[in-house]
Design a protein around this motif. Structure first.
Motif, PDB file in Angstrom:
ATOM      1  N   ASP A 166       0.853  -1.200   0.000  1.00  0.00           N
ATOM      2  CA  ASP A 166       0.000   0.000   0.000  1.00  0.00           C
ATOM      3  C   ASP A 166       0.888   1.250   0.000  1.00  0.00           C
ATOM      4  OD1 ASP A 166      -2.280   1.625   0.196  1.00  0.00           O
ATOM      5  OD2 ASP A 166      -2.035   1.776   2.367  1.00  0.00           O
ATOM      6  N   PRO A 167       0.812   2.109  -1.024  1.00  0.00           N
ATOM      7  CA  PRO A 167       1.695   3.281  -1.108  1.00  0.00           C
ATOM      8  C   PRO A 167       1.582   4.199   0.100  1.00  0.00           C
ATOM      9  CG  PRO A 167       0.581   2.938  -3.204  1.00  0.00           C
ATOM     10  CD  PRO A 167      -0.047   2.001  -2.217  1.00  0.00           C
ATOM     11  N   LEU A 201       8.930   6.658  -4.665  1.00  0.00           N
ATOM     12  CA  LEU A 201       7.473   6.507  -4.491  1.00  0.00           C
ATOM     13  C   LEU A 201       6.753   7.737  -5.043  1.00  0.00           C
ATOM     14  CD1 LEU A 201       5.110   4.849  -3.243  1.00  0.00           C
ATOM     15  CD2 LEU A 201       5.495   6.117  -1.122  1.00  0.00           C
ATOM     16  N   HIS A 202       7.272   8.922  -4.732  1.00  0.00           N
ATOM     17  CA  HIS A 202       6.653  10.162  -5.238  1.00  0.00           C
ATOM     18  C   HIS A 202       6.853  10.298  -6.751  1.00  0.00           C
ATOM     19  CE1 HIS A 202       5.638  11.210  -1.239  1.00  0.00           C
ATOM     20  NE2 HIS A 202       6.842  11.605  -0.847  1.00  0.00           N
ATOM     21  N   ARG A 203       7.985   9.780  -7.234  1.00  0.00           N
ATOM     22  CA  ARG A 203       8.198   9.786  -8.689  1.00  0.00           C
ATOM     23  C   ARG A 203       7.158   8.907  -9.380  1.00  0.00           C
ATOM     24  NH1 ARG A 203      12.736   5.928 -10.588  1.00  0.00           N
ATOM     25  NH2 ARG A 203      11.083   4.581  -9.799  1.00  0.00           N
ATOM     26  N   ASP A 204       6.930   7.710  -8.822  1.00  0.00           N
ATOM     27  CA  ASP A 204       5.941   6.798  -9.405  1.00  0.00           C
ATOM     28  C   ASP A 204       4.540   7.400  -9.352  1.00  0.00           C
ATOM     29  OD1 ASP A 204       8.029   5.065  -9.826  1.00  0.00           O
ATOM     30  OD2 ASP A 204       7.620   3.843  -8.043  1.00  0.00           O
ATOM     31  N   ARG A 232       4.068  10.536  -9.612  1.00  0.00           N
ATOM     32  CA  ARG A 232       4.183  11.760 -10.419  1.00  0.00           C
ATOM     33  C   ARG A 232       3.848  13.009  -9.606  1.00  0.00           C
ATOM     34  NH1 ARG A 232       2.317  10.260 -16.615  1.00  0.00           N
ATOM     35  NH2 ARG A 232       3.751   8.502 -16.870  1.00  0.00           N
ATOM     36  N   ASP A 233       4.344  13.045  -8.382  1.00  0.00           N
ATOM     37  CA  ASP A 233       4.103  14.162  -7.474  1.00  0.00           C
ATOM     38  C   ASP A 233       5.408  14.941  -7.314  1.00  0.00           C
ATOM     39  OD1 ASP A 233       3.478  15.913  -5.416  1.00  0.00           O
ATOM     40  OD2 ASP A 233       2.175  14.472  -4.396  1.00  0.00           O
ATOM     41  N   ALA A 234       5.601  15.966  -8.159  1.00  0.00           N
ATOM     42  CA  ALA A 234       6.841  16.738  -8.152  1.00  0.00           C
ATOM     43  C   ALA A 234       6.998  17.551  -6.876  1.00  0.00           C
ATOM     44  CB  ALA A 234       6.881  17.657  -9.372  1.00  0.00           C
ATOM     45  N   THR A 235       5.885  18.025  -6.322  1.00  0.00           N
ATOM     46  CA  THR A 235       5.944  18.848  -5.102  1.00  0.00           C
ATOM     47  C   THR A 235       6.485  18.047  -3.924  1.00  0.00           C
ATOM     48  OG1 THR A 235       4.031  20.103  -5.893  1.00  0.00           O
ATOM     49  CG2 THR A 235       4.603  20.338  -3.567  1.00  0.00           C
ATOM     50  N   LYS A 236       5.966  16.831  -3.747  1.00  0.00           N
ATOM     51  CA  LYS A 236       6.433  15.987  -2.639  1.00  0.00           C
ATOM     52  C   LYS A 236       7.873  15.530  -2.861  1.00  0.00           C
ATOM     53  CE  LYS A 236       2.145  14.219  -0.637  1.00  0.00           C
ATOM     54  NZ  LYS A 236       1.403  13.005  -0.217  1.00  0.00           N
ATOM     55  N   LEU A 237       8.246  15.317  -4.116  1.00  0.00           N
ATOM     56  CA  LEU A 237       9.623  14.934  -4.409  1.00  0.00           C
ATOM     57  C   LEU A 237      10.573  16.063  -4.012  1.00  0.00           C
ATOM     58  CD1 LEU A 237      11.774  13.089  -5.563  1.00  0.00           C
ATOM     59  CD2 LEU A 237      11.162  13.863  -7.861  1.00  0.00           C
ATOM     60  N   THR A 260      21.117  11.944  -7.392  1.00  0.00           N
ATOM     61  CA  THR A 260      20.191  10.814  -7.616  1.00  0.00           C
ATOM     62  C   THR A 260      18.753  11.260  -7.422  1.00  0.00           C
ATOM     63  OG1 THR A 260      21.857   9.226  -6.875  1.00  0.00           O
ATOM     64  CG2 THR A 260      19.568   8.493  -6.862  1.00  0.00           C
ATOM     65  N   LEU A 261      18.505  12.041  -6.369  1.00  0.00           N
ATOM     66  CA  LEU A 261      17.149  12.511  -6.088  1.00  0.00           C
ATOM     67  C   LEU A 261      16.658  13.469  -7.170  1.00  0.00           C
ATOM     68  CD1 LEU A 261      17.434  13.113  -2.217  1.00  0.00           C
ATOM     69  CD2 LEU A 261      16.361  11.178  -3.380  1.00  0.00           C
ATOM     70  N   LEU A 262      17.545  14.361  -7.632  1.00  0.00           N
ATOM     71  CA  LEU A 262      17.147  15.320  -8.669  1.00  0.00           C
ATOM     72  C   LEU A 262      16.875  14.627 -10.009  1.00  0.00           C
ATOM     73  CD1 LEU A 262      19.603  18.244  -7.873  1.00  0.00           C
ATOM     74  CD2 LEU A 262      17.120  18.317  -7.662  1.00  0.00           C
ATOM     75  N   ASP A 263      17.597  13.534 -10.275  1.00  0.00           N
ATOM     76  CA  ASP A 263      17.394  12.785 -11.536  1.00  0.00           C
ATOM     77  C   ASP A 263      15.982  12.204 -11.634  1.00  0.00           C
ATOM     78  OD1 ASP A 263      19.911  13.293 -12.488  1.00  0.00           O
ATOM     79  OD2 ASP A 263      20.783  11.410 -11.763  1.00  0.00           O
ATOM     80  N   LEU A 264      15.338  11.989 -10.490  1.00  0.00           N
ATOM     81  CA  LEU A 264      14.009  11.366 -10.484  1.00  0.00           C
ATOM     82  C   LEU A 264      12.943  12.276 -11.087  1.00  0.00           C
ATOM     83  CD1 LEU A 264      14.077   9.683  -6.935  1.00  0.00           C
ATOM     84  CD2 LEU A 264      14.466   8.604  -9.151  1.00  0.00           C
ATOM     85  N   PHE A 265      13.224  13.592 -11.169  1.00  0.00           N
ATOM     86  CA  PHE A 265      12.263  14.518 -11.776  1.00  0.00           C
ATOM     87  C   PHE A 265      12.037  14.203 -13.252  1.00  0.00           C
ATOM     88  CE2 PHE A 265      13.127  17.463  -8.197  1.00  0.00           C
ATOM     89  CZ  PHE A 265      11.837  17.881  -7.923  1.00  0.00           C
ATOM     90  N   ALA A 266      13.051  13.617 -13.906  1.00  0.00           N
ATOM     91  CA  ALA A 266      12.975  13.379 -15.356  1.00  0.00           C
ATOM     92  C   ALA A 266      11.793  12.498 -15.735  1.00  0.00           C
ATOM     93  CB  ALA A 266      14.277  12.748 -15.845  1.00  0.00           C
TER      94      ALA A 266
END
Length: 424
Positions: A20-21, A57-60, A62-67, A92-98
């Motif tokens: 459960d996310p 999890l936030h990338r999956d 698609r929540d840019a604000t929480k990321l 690594t964390l910034l790359d997830l925005f892509a």
């Protein structure tokens, strides 16, 4: 047995196994909230994995604000990490925005925020890396004024530190900005500076491929498509070796575009079907192949249809868009020449009907062709006709006279020199 294995599982393992996310997010937040000192090595490792898992999890989702919030949250953790590990974690964390659509602005804000924090915390190397990334984001967002201001600031700092690697990257970005602003002399000068800096260090294959790509772009702007093709081929080889698929596809597209611009559309299918290019087959390559087919058939209608149907793959790329505009102009000119060739006097409306273009656009293009001496004629706008003249015979008397005068001038000069020698 199930209870025993569960009891020995760590909080991090339990969180990662959670399907459960919402519950996974809650458990990961609990791990990150646990107080840890510099000597709690296991807990620090767990926190590092937890923060990456939470960001993913936030990338999956698609929540840019929480990321972005997770990246800010990571600063309390990195205080206890080595500087090299800190830089790797933040990158690594910034790359997830892509992977999040339409998140460029959020990525810019998060990167700028992280760069300010790195500057305040006196992490100079990390700050420069983040600001270099920020320049690239500004270029992607077409904020060229902000990009140039930050480039100038970085260049002043890097020249003092003599960091050739980042200096190469920044000069390369500078070249891209000036190219986007159509300032070709400065774009070429910046690329030369980038290559000079790169020659004094070991240049990683990806950076070398980017240098080759930019060289190809600038040669293509000068209409030197043969040289541009060579550079794009080198870039494609380098990017393929490094498994950088998005940029390898771009390099392949530009290679094929050069063949089209060289009026060799028949080569496009052969290159696209080659062993090295076959694995990059897809809608991007198919779009260029469709352009090549329209060019080969000299069909203006097919060319316009391809541009409409393949807008995302063609017109949304500014480099391809520029060259296709020139190609469209050439194709229109070829079609007009083919239509008017049998006539000495022809209605402009008939020409427009044959090439399926508005009468006004055809009239403007014909005027331009007459001024460029593509053919000889005049536009009779009163009658709405084009009058085509025969090719005038070139009178060679003028050229022969100039040649004779040139020879006489040389003889007089030689006689003058001899006279000076005798006088001495």
């Amino acid at each position: 047995m199930a209870d025993a294995s569960t009891s020995t599982s760590t909080p991090l393992q339990l969180a990662l196994e959670q399907q459960d996310p919402a519950r996974r997010e809650q458990q990961l937040d609990a791990i990150l909230a646990s107080p840890a000192g510099p000597r709690d090595e296991q807990l620090l490792r767990d926190k590092e994995q937890a923060i990456i898992a939470l960001a993913q999890l936030h990338r999956d989702n698609r929540d840019a604000t929480k990321l972005a919030d997770v990246i800010r949250q990571s600063r309390t953790l990195v205080e206890h990490l080595a500087k090299a590990k800190t830089a790797k974690l933040i990158r690594t964390l910034l790359d997830l925005f892509a992977a999040i659509p339409d998140s460029t602005q959020a990525q810019i804000d998060a990167t700028r925020d992280a760069a300010d924090w790195a500057k305040h915390d006196k992490r100079i190397f990390l700050k420069q890396n983040l600001e270099t990334r920020l320049v690239s984001l500004y270029i992607d967002h077409a904020d060229y004024k902000l990009a140039l201001a930050l480039i100038n600031q970085l260049l002043r700092e890097l020249k003092k530190l003599d960091d050739k690697m980042i200096l190469t990257e920044v000069h390369l970005l500078e070249s891209r900005v000036h190219n986007a602003l159509a300032n070709m002399p400065k774009a070429k000068a910046a690329l030369t500076s980038a290559r000079t800096a790169a020659n004094s260090i070991y240049c990683p294959p990806l950076l070398q491929a980017q240098l080759d790509m930019q060289s190809g772009v600038l040669h293509a702007e000068d209409k030197d498509y043969k040289t541009a093709y060579s550079y794009f081929f080198e870039a494609f080889e380098g990017l393929s070796t490094q498994d950088d698929q998005p940029n390898a596809v771009r390099a392949l597209k530009y290679m094929l575009l050069c063949k089209v611009m060289l009026a060799l559309p028949e080569d496009v299918a052969a290159i696209a079907g080659g062993k090295s290019a076959a694995k990059y087959a897809g809608k991007e390559v198919d779009a260029i192949k469709a352009v090549a087919k329209a060019h080969e058939d000299r069909s203006l209608g097919d060319f316009e249809r391809v541009l409409r149907e393949r807008k995302e793959e063609l017109s949304d790329d500014p480099i391809i868009r520029t060259h296709l505009a020139a190609l469209y102009d050439t194709l229109l000119e070829q079609n007009l020449v083919r239509v008017i060739e049998p006539y000495q006097r022809v209605e402009i409306s008939h020409i427009a009907e044959q090439v399926q273009q508005p009468v006004r656009d055809v009239e403007i293009k014909l005027s331009q062709m007459i001024l460029d001496k593509v053919f000889h004629g005049i536009l009779d706008q009163g009658a709405g006709c084009l009058v085509v003249f025969d090719e005038p015979e070139v009178d060679k008397t003028y050229d022969a006279t100039l040649e004779t005068i040139g020879h006489v001038s040389q003889i007089v000069e030689q006689l003058f020199q001899r006279t000076r020698t005798v006088a001495i």
